[in-house]
Design an enzyme around this catalytic site. Sequence first.
Site, PDB file in Angstrom:
ATOM      1  N   ASN A 175      12.341   2.346  -1.556  1.00  0.00           N
ATOM      2  CA  ASN A 175      12.549   3.698  -1.031  1.00  0.00           C
ATOM      3  C   ASN A 175      13.606   3.591   0.076  1.00  0.00           C
ATOM      4  O   ASN A 175      13.302   3.125   1.167  1.00  0.00           O
ATOM      5  CB  ASN A 175      11.219   4.234  -0.475  1.00  0.00           C
ATOM      6  N   LYS A 201      15.053   5.903   1.675  1.00  0.00           N
ATOM      7  CA  LYS A 201      15.008   6.970   2.694  1.00  0.00           C
ATOM      8  C   LYS A 201      16.430   7.521   2.906  1.00  0.00           C
ATOM      9  O   LYS A 201      17.171   7.646   1.934  1.00  0.00           O
ATOM     10  CB  LYS A 201      14.356   6.447   3.970  1.00  0.00           C
ATOM     11  N   HIS A 211       5.411  11.637  -0.103  1.00  0.00           N
ATOM     12  CA  HIS A 211       5.606  10.621   0.934  1.00  0.00           C
ATOM     13  C   HIS A 211       5.197  11.189   2.295  1.00  0.00           C
ATOM     14  O   HIS A 211       5.413  12.369   2.569  1.00  0.00           O
ATOM     15  CB  HIS A 211       7.068  10.167   0.964  1.00  0.00           C
ATOM     16  N   GLU A 259       6.456  10.993   5.123  1.00  0.00           N
ATOM     17  CA  GLU A 259       7.536  11.585   5.928  1.00  0.00           C
ATOM     18  C   GLU A 259       7.835  13.009   5.476  1.00  0.00           C
ATOM     19  O   GLU A 259       8.221  13.852   6.279  1.00  0.00           O
ATOM     20  CB  GLU A 259       8.781  10.682   5.873  1.00  0.00           C
ATOM     21  N   GLU A 275      -0.064   4.322   0.956  1.00  0.00           N
ATOM     22  CA  GLU A 275       0.784   4.060   2.124  1.00  0.00           C
ATOM     23  C   GLU A 275       0.075   4.557   3.386  1.00  0.00           C
ATOM     24  O   GLU A 275       0.197   5.742   3.737  1.00  0.00           O
ATOM     25  CB  GLU A 275       2.130   4.782   1.976  1.00  0.00           C
ATOM     26  N   GLY A 305       6.847   1.733   8.658  1.00  0.00           N
ATOM     27  CA  GLY A 305       8.031   1.902   9.508  1.00  0.00           C
ATOM     28  C   GLY A 305       7.999   1.130  10.812  1.00  0.00           C
ATOM     29  O   GLY A 305       7.072   0.365  11.085  1.00  0.00           O
ATOM     30  N   SER A 310       5.464  -1.544   5.650  1.00  0.00           N
ATOM     31  CA  SER A 310       5.894  -2.799   6.278  1.00  0.00           C
ATOM     32  C   SER A 310       5.799  -4.015   5.355  1.00  0.00           C
ATOM     33  O   SER A 310       5.483  -5.119   5.800  1.00  0.00           O
ATOM     34  CB  SER A 310       5.108  -3.056   7.572  1.00  0.00           C
TER      35      SER A 310
END
Length: 255
Positions: free
Chosen positions: A10, A12, A97, A99, A167, A173, A214
């Site tokens: 991913n 991003k 996701h 985010e 996740e 992150g 991570s």
Amino acid sequence: MKSKKLIIGNWKMYPVNMKDAKATFSAIKKVASTLRNVQTVICPPFIYVSELKKLVTGHRVVIGAQNVWTENEGAYTGEISPTMLTSLGATYVILGHSERRAMGEADELINKKVLAAFKAGLTVVLCVGESMRDPDGLYMKFIATQMQTALHGVQKKDLSQMVIAYEPIWAIGKHATRPALPEDVLEISILIKKTLADLYAKDGATVPILYGGSVDAKNAWEFLLKSQVDGLLVGRASLDAKVFGEILLSADKVK
Ligand code: PGA
């Protein structure tokens, strides 16, 4: 699919230009195209999809996207439709996701996106995960509810296009509070399997389960070996072709 490890990058909102995107993709492809036991998927920003697709040769590395809209066309300023993605050759899409949820996407909207993506023939990587772990274990119920809502109306016949990624927000992150342990992930991969079995009986067992948060070249093998997952969803480490290549190589070795 289940016998091959599924490793998804991913990207991003990185890298900052097409030149770097192409260079990183080409370097990843060099390793990924040699691996028999790994299916690699790179999910770049929309704007890089068609150029990266031109670099794809064979099936070992394919292209996905990080979001999609609920309709195939219409007055939806700024959105990208499922058929636009498939017309460019994208085959996967990440939905739900954390985010995007933090930007206001709720389970009901994610559900509409899931159904629209299936209709267009995309494989959906549905992300679920809690923001924190409470001592009473309410996070388990939270994750099961995220799945049930996002999968509303999804039929058994759609499951061959379905992937679930766990996740935990606290492990994602730069601001992760601590790395997830393989046993944290094992607990939730069992929960995901049970939730799928409740919804789809034995057909639920065909859905690959990924871990993301991570993941790096040092810990990748441990999740694959100890957490009963079928693959990994990798953020930061997927933008470093050397590190991501090491993750792919270790996934190829895990039986
Ligand atoms: P990370 O991101 O690997 O950088 O923690 C994972 C993700 O958000 O998908």
